[in-house]
Motif scaffolding. Structure first.
Motif, mmCIF file in Angstrom:
data_model
loop_
_atom_site.group_PDB
_atom_site.id
_atom_site.type_symbol
_atom_site.label_atom_id
_atom_site.label_comp_id
_atom_site.label_asym_id
_atom_site.label_seq_id
_atom_site.Cartn_x
_atom_site.Cartn_y
_atom_site.Cartn_z
ATOM 1 N N GLU A 9 0.919 -1.283 -0.037
ATOM 2 C CA GLU A 9 0.070 -0.041 -0.021
ATOM 3 C C GLU A 9 0.838 1.369 -0.022
ATOM 4 O O GLU A 9 1.726 1.269 0.616
ATOM 5 N N ASP A 10 0.667 2.207 -1.037
ATOM 6 C CA ASP A 10 1.686 3.426 -1.007
ATOM 7 C C ASP A 10 1.016 4.520 -0.120
ATOM 8 O O ASP A 10 2.074 5.284 0.226
ATOM 9 N N ASP A 32 5.442 -6.717 7.335
ATOM 10 C CA ASP A 32 6.094 -5.778 6.596
ATOM 11 C C ASP A 32 5.261 -5.042 5.841
ATOM 12 O O ASP A 32 4.087 -5.711 5.587
ATOM 13 N N ALA A 33 5.613 -3.958 5.215
ATOM 14 C CA ALA A 33 4.830 -3.130 4.329
ATOM 15 C C ALA A 33 5.853 -2.709 3.358
ATOM 16 O O ALA A 33 6.793 -2.102 3.439
ATOM 17 N N CYS A 34 5.116 -2.488 2.058
ATOM 18 C CA CYS A 34 6.001 -2.039 0.982
ATOM 19 C C CYS A 34 5.080 -0.935 0.282
ATOM 20 O O CYS A 34 3.762 -1.375 0.270
ATOM 21 N N ALA A 54 -1.405 -11.635 2.044
ATOM 22 C CA ALA A 54 -1.066 -10.723 1.296
ATOM 23 C C ALA A 54 -2.167 -9.577 1.211
ATOM 24 O O ALA A 54 -3.097 -9.966 0.406
ATOM 25 N N ILE A 55 -2.217 -8.478 1.412
ATOM 26 C CA ILE A 55 -3.214 -7.399 1.094
ATOM 27 C C ILE A 55 -2.536 -6.624 0.106
ATOM 28 O O ILE A 55 -1.194 -5.691 0.388
ATOM 29 N N ILE A 56 -3.029 -6.441 -1.229
ATOM 30 C CA ILE A 56 -2.498 -5.573 -2.248
ATOM 31 C C ILE A 56 -3.382 -4.430 -2.661
ATOM 32 O O ILE A 56 -4.516 -4.888 -2.921
#
Length: 127
Positions: A9-10, A32-34, A54-56
């Motif tokens: 998630e941005d 973790d988050a990216c 995974a949540i995208i």
């Protein structure tokens, strides 16, 4: 044991909101988050099986979450779930994400349905 979530998630504000949401459900933790597609691909490659969900998001700071759906499906461990949570989940996008291997697709306005799904899945997974 907590359900391990990898978040792509941005928006940092969404990270905080989701962390608060997970705290209300219980037994769910963000491992973790990216914020970009490249970061997420690298993390998935370096941490196979290190997450349960995974949540995208589809629209990221760089790249797209669309290609991450299938990539997460390939790198996830047995029983791992892949969910799209995006503001751009039109019926066509939803069908495409499901075809790519997503277990569920939610528009960000479908928060209630997303919470219900998370709660049921977390309980079903024994978390």
């Amino acid at each position: 044991m907590a359900w391990r979530v990898f978040l792509v998630e941005d928006l940092r504000s969404m990270h905080v909101l989701l962390a608060d949401l997970f705290a209300t459900i219980g037994s769910i933790e963000i491992v973790d988050a990216c914020t970009t597609e490249a970061e997420a691909r690298l993390w998935l490659d370096e941490h196979p099986g290190a997450w349960d969900l995974a949540i995208i998001d589809l629209v990221l700071a760089q790249g797209s979450g669309m290609g991450l759906v299938a990539h997460a499906r390939r790198t996830g461990g047995p029983g791992a779930k892949v969910v799209v949570f995006s503001g751009y989940a039109s019926p066509g996008i939803r069908a495409h994400c499901l075809a790519l291997g997503a277990d569920a697709v939610f528009e960000k306005t479908e928060t209630r349905q997303f919470i219900s799904w998370l709660s049921l899945e977390a309980r079903g997974a024994g978390h």
